[in-house]
Design an enzyme around this catalytic site. Structure first.
Site, mmCIF file in Angstrom:
data_model
loop_
_atom_site.group_PDB
_atom_site.id
_atom_site.type_symbol
_atom_site.label_atom_id
_atom_site.label_comp_id
_atom_site.label_asym_id
_atom_site.label_seq_id
_atom_site.Cartn_x
_atom_site.Cartn_y
_atom_site.Cartn_z
ATOM 1 N N ARG A 83 25.655 -20.167 7.879
ATOM 2 C CA ARG A 83 25.057 -20.029 9.427
ATOM 3 C C ARG A 83 24.614 -20.539 10.071
ATOM 4 N NH1 ARG A 83 20.232 -16.660 10.282
ATOM 5 N NH2 ARG A 83 20.487 -15.551 12.070
ATOM 6 N N HIS A 127 19.473 -17.613 19.002
ATOM 7 C CA HIS A 127 18.919 -17.992 18.346
ATOM 8 C C HIS A 127 17.607 -18.762 18.522
ATOM 9 C CE1 HIS A 127 17.653 -18.145 13.581
ATOM 10 N NE2 HIS A 127 16.852 -19.048 14.230
ATOM 11 N N GLU A 172 16.717 -11.967 15.247
ATOM 12 C CA GLU A 172 15.365 -11.312 15.092
ATOM 13 C C GLU A 172 14.387 -11.075 16.378
ATOM 14 O OE1 GLU A 172 12.924 -14.435 13.328
ATOM 15 O OE2 GLU A 172 13.723 -13.754 11.168
ATOM 16 N N ASN A 298 16.526 -11.218 7.410
ATOM 17 C CA ASN A 298 16.167 -11.902 7.282
ATOM 18 C C ASN A 298 15.190 -11.188 6.636
ATOM 19 O OD1 ASN A 298 18.287 -13.401 8.780
ATOM 20 N ND2 ASN A 298 16.283 -13.941 10.493
ATOM 21 N N TYR A 300 11.383 -12.185 4.033
ATOM 22 C CA TYR A 300 10.433 -13.432 4.324
ATOM 23 C C TYR A 300 9.548 -12.741 2.440
ATOM 24 C CZ TYR A 300 13.227 -17.222 7.089
ATOM 25 O OH TYR A 300 14.191 -17.562 6.595
ATOM 26 N N GLU A 352 18.689 -14.851 6.363
ATOM 27 C CA GLU A 352 17.958 -15.868 5.585
ATOM 28 C C GLU A 352 17.369 -15.071 4.168
ATOM 29 O OE1 GLU A 352 15.377 -16.559 9.075
ATOM 30 O OE2 GLU A 352 17.568 -16.760 10.569
HETATM 31 C C1 PNW Z 1 12.726 -17.160 11.275
HETATM 32 N N1 PNW Z 1 6.690 -14.000 11.185
HETATM 33 O O1 PNW Z 1 11.353 -17.090 12.119
HETATM 34 C C2 PNW Z 1 14.303 -17.792 11.759
HETATM 35 O O2 PNW Z 1 15.011 -16.752 11.523
HETATM 36 C C3 PNW Z 1 14.085 -19.464 11.515
HETATM 37 O O3 PNW Z 1 14.761 -19.191 12.512
HETATM 38 C C4 PNW Z 1 12.455 -19.574 10.581
HETATM 39 O O4 PNW Z 1 12.617 -20.529 11.037
HETATM 40 C C5 PNW Z 1 12.148 -18.679 9.370
HETATM 41 O O5 PNW Z 1 12.470 -18.075 9.536
HETATM 42 C C6 PNW Z 1 10.695 -19.390 9.481
HETATM 43 O O6 PNW Z 1 10.261 -19.094 9.304
HETATM 44 C C7 PNW Z 1 10.464 -16.152 11.928
HETATM 45 O O7 PNW Z 1 5.630 -14.162 11.889
HETATM 46 C C8 PNW Z 1 9.123 -16.443 12.493
HETATM 47 O O8 PNW Z 1 7.216 -12.610 11.117
HETATM 48 C C9 PNW Z 1 8.061 -16.049 12.177
HETATM 49 C C10 PNW Z 1 8.474 -14.742 11.466
HETATM 50 C C11 PNW Z 1 9.208 -13.974 11.200
HETATM 51 C C12 PNW Z 1 10.395 -14.999 10.711
#
Ligand code: PNW
Length: 456
Positions: A83, A127, A172, A298, A300, A352
Site C-alpha cells: 500500500r 495521504h 484518514e 487504520n 493503533y 495500517e
Molecule cells: C496514521 N492520531 O496517522 C497515518 O496514516 C500514517 O501516515 C502515520 O505514520 C501513522 O498513522 C502513525 O502515526 C495518524 O493522533 C496520526 O490519532 C495521528 C493519529 C492517528 C493516525
C-alpha cells in the site's frame, strides 16, 4: 535471527491479502525533483517549532531515488500486497492544469515493478500532501477543491487503473480535518472548528464523487476509503465520562461511518457543532454514501474519554508505545465486531497497524521484540473478529520502513525495516523476519488444508 514470539494460529483464508504500507511524503524525499510542485507538508515543515526535531520531507528515505532496491526489499518480505500513496503535486504540480510526465513515470515504474514481482499494488490518492497551489485558493475548506480532486482521481484511474489491485480515495479524513484544521498540529496548521467540519464534509464528498466518476469512466478496480478508528471507552463508569465517550465516539467514528453507510450525519454531533456545522448541499449525502468495495481501517490504539481532568495514558497499566499510545489488541476485535454490527459494511481491510517502539541495534541486527509482540497480538485479534463472523480481507503493517512521522519527525520509528538516515542503509528488524516466517506458516497451513505436501 529468530524471534521467539509465537505465530498466531488462526488460519486466514487463501485470498487474504498480507501487506506493508507507506505514504509518499513520508518516504519519497525528492521534494522538488523532476518537476514536483510543493505540497502543504513541504510548506508546513518550514514553520518554526511544528516538527519535533525540526526536520522535513526533503530527503526522507530517498525512496524516489532507491525505488528498485526498495521493490526488492518489499519482495523479500514475502507479502502479497503493498500500500503506497501518490504525491498529487508530483504528478500535477499545481493540483490542476498540466500533468508532470516525469512524476507519472515514477509511479509507472513502482506499479510495474510490484506487478513484475507478483505483489498487488494498493494505491491511495490522498495521504495528506495537497498541492500548495490549492491551499492558496482555500484548500479543503473550499468546495472547488472537491472538483479538483475528482479530476485528479480520473487522471490517475486512466493512467494506472488497469494495473492496480485497489484504489483508496482518502487516508484518514479525521486526521486531515481535525489535526490539520482544528488542532493545527498537522498541515495546513489551521485552528478553526467550523473550517475543520467543512473540510471533513468536503473530503467525504470528494470521496463519493471521485468513486462515482472513476466508475463512470470504466474503471473497475475495487475502490474504498481509509478511516482511523478506535473504540472509545469512558475513563470511569460515571455518567459524565460515559457522555463524554459518546461524544468523542461521534466525532471520531460516527461522523464518518454514518454518512458513508447510512447516508446521514449523526444528529448529536450536528447539534454539538451548532453554528459551526458544515454547509451541506442537496445530493451531497447521496454522493458520500455511494457503495464501496472495501473499507480501510487504520488501527493503533483504543481511546479513553474523561469529562474531567484529561486522562493520562498509562494510568490503566497498559503498556505504551513511543507515541504514548496504549497497546490493547482486544480493542481491535471489539472495534471490528462493532462496525459489522452497526453498519452494512463491505469487506474490511486493516490498512495500517503497527507501533513506534525502541530498536536495539546489536552487531548489525535490530531487535524489536515489543513491535513483534504488538503485531502478533493484533493479527490474532483480527483472526478472532473473523472467527466471530466479521468480513476482513487484508492486513497491512505500518510501516514497511522507518520514515518521516509527521509532527514527530524522524525520532519515532514505525518500520519493520530499520533506516539509517546517514547512510540510507535498510536493515530488516527482527519483526520483519518474524512477519515473513508468519506468512510462510500461513501458506503452509493452507497447503496442508488442501492436502498439498509442502516438503517441510
Ligand atoms: C496514521 N492520531 O496517522 C497515518 O496514516 C500514517 O501516515 C502515520 O505514520 C501513522 O498513522 C502513525 O502515526 C495518524 O493522533 C496520526 O490519532 C495521528 C493519529 C492517528 C493516525
Amino acid at each position: 535471527f529468530a524471534s521467539h514470539v509465537p505465530l498466531p494460529t488462526h488460519r486466514f483464508p487463501a485470498d487474504f491479502r498480507w501487506g506493508v504500507a507507506t505514504s509518499a511524503f513520508q518516504i519519497e524525499g525528492a521534494a522538488d525533483v523532476d518537476g514536483k510542485g510543493p505540497s502543504i507538508w513541504d510548506t508546513f515543515c518550514r514553520r518554526p517549532g511544528v516538527i519535533a526535531d525540526g526536520s522535513d520531507g526533503t530527503v526522507a528515505c530517498e525512496h524516489y531515488h532507491r525505488l528498485d532496491a526498495d521493490l526488492d526489499l518489499i519482495a523479500s518480505l514475502g507479502v502479497d500486497a503493498y500500500r503506497f500513496s501518490i504525491a498529487w503535486p508530483r504528478v500535477r504540480p499545481t493540483g490542476a492544469g498540466d500533468w508532470n510526465e516525469a512524476g507519472l513515470a515514477f509511479y509507472d515504474r513502482l506499479i510495474d515493478g510490484l506487478n513484475a514481482r507478483g505483489i498487488q499494488p494498493h494505491l491511495t490518492l490522498n495521504h495528506w500532501d495537497l498541492p500548495e497551489a490549492l491551499q492558496a485558493t482555500g484548500g479543503w475548506a473550499d468546495r472547488a477543491t472537491v472538483q479538483r480532486f475528482v479530476d485528479y482521481a480520473l487522471g490517475i484511474a486512466a493512467r494506472y487503473g488497469r494495473r492496480v489491485a485497489a484504489i483508496t480515495t482518502h487516508n484518514e479524513p479525521w486526521v486531515m480535518a481535525v489535526l490539520g484544521h482544528e488542532a493545527g498540529i498537522f498541515a495546513p496548521g489551521i485552528r478553526d472548528r467550523a473550517i475543520a467540519a467543512q473540510v471533513a464534509h468536503h473530503l467525504l464528498l470528494s470521496h463519493g464523487l471521485a468513486v462515482r466518476a472513476m466508475r463512470a469512466a470504466g474503471c473497475s478496480v475495487p475502490m474504498g476509503i481509509v478511516l482511523n478508528l478506535s473504540p472509545t471507552v469512558p475513563a470511569t463508569d460515571s455518567a459524565a465520562d460515559r457522555a463524554r465517550a459518546l461524544l468523542e465516539d461521534g466525532r471520531l467514528l460516527r461522523w464518518y461511518m454514518d454518512p458513508l453507510f447510512h447516508g446521514r450525519y449523526p444528529v448529536d454531533i450536528l447539534d454539538d457543532l451548532g453554528e459551526q456545522a458544515p454547509v451541506i448541499e442537496p445530493g451531497d449525502l447521496d454522493a458520500i454514501s455511494v457503495p464501496i468495495d472495501f473499507l480501510g481501517i487504520n488501527y493503533y490504539t483504543r481511546s479513553v474519554a474523561s469529562a474531567g481532568a484529561p486522562w493520562v495514558p498509562g494510568s490503566s497499566g497498559l503498556p505504551l508505545t513511543d507515541m504514548g499510545w496504549e497497546v490493547h489488541a482486544p480493542s481491535l476485535t471489539e472495534l471490528l465486531l462493532r462496525l459489522a454490527r452497526d453498519y452494512p459494511v463491505p469487506p474490511l481491510t486493516i490498512t495500517e497497524n503497527g507501533g513506534a517502539f525502541p530498536d536495539a541495534c546489536i552487531d548489525g541486527r535490530v531487535a524489536d521484540h515489543d513491535r513483534t509482540e504488538y503485531l502478533a497480538g493484533h493479527i490474532a485479534a483480527v483472526g478472532e473478529a473473523m472467527r466471530q463472523g466479521v468480513p476482513v480481507n487484508g492486513y497491512f503493517v505500518w510501516s514497511l520502513m522507518d520514515n518521516f512521522e509527521w509532527a514527530s519527525g524522524y525520532a519515532k520509528r514505525f518500520g519493520i525495516v530499520h533506516v539509517d538516515y546517514t547512510t540510507q542503509v535498510r536493515t530488516p528488524k527482527a519483526s520483519a523476519h518474524w512477519y515473513r516466517r508468519f506468512l510462510q506458516h500461513q501458506q503452509a497451513l493452507r497447503a496442508s488444508a488442501l492436502g498439498i505436501p509442502t516438503g517441510d
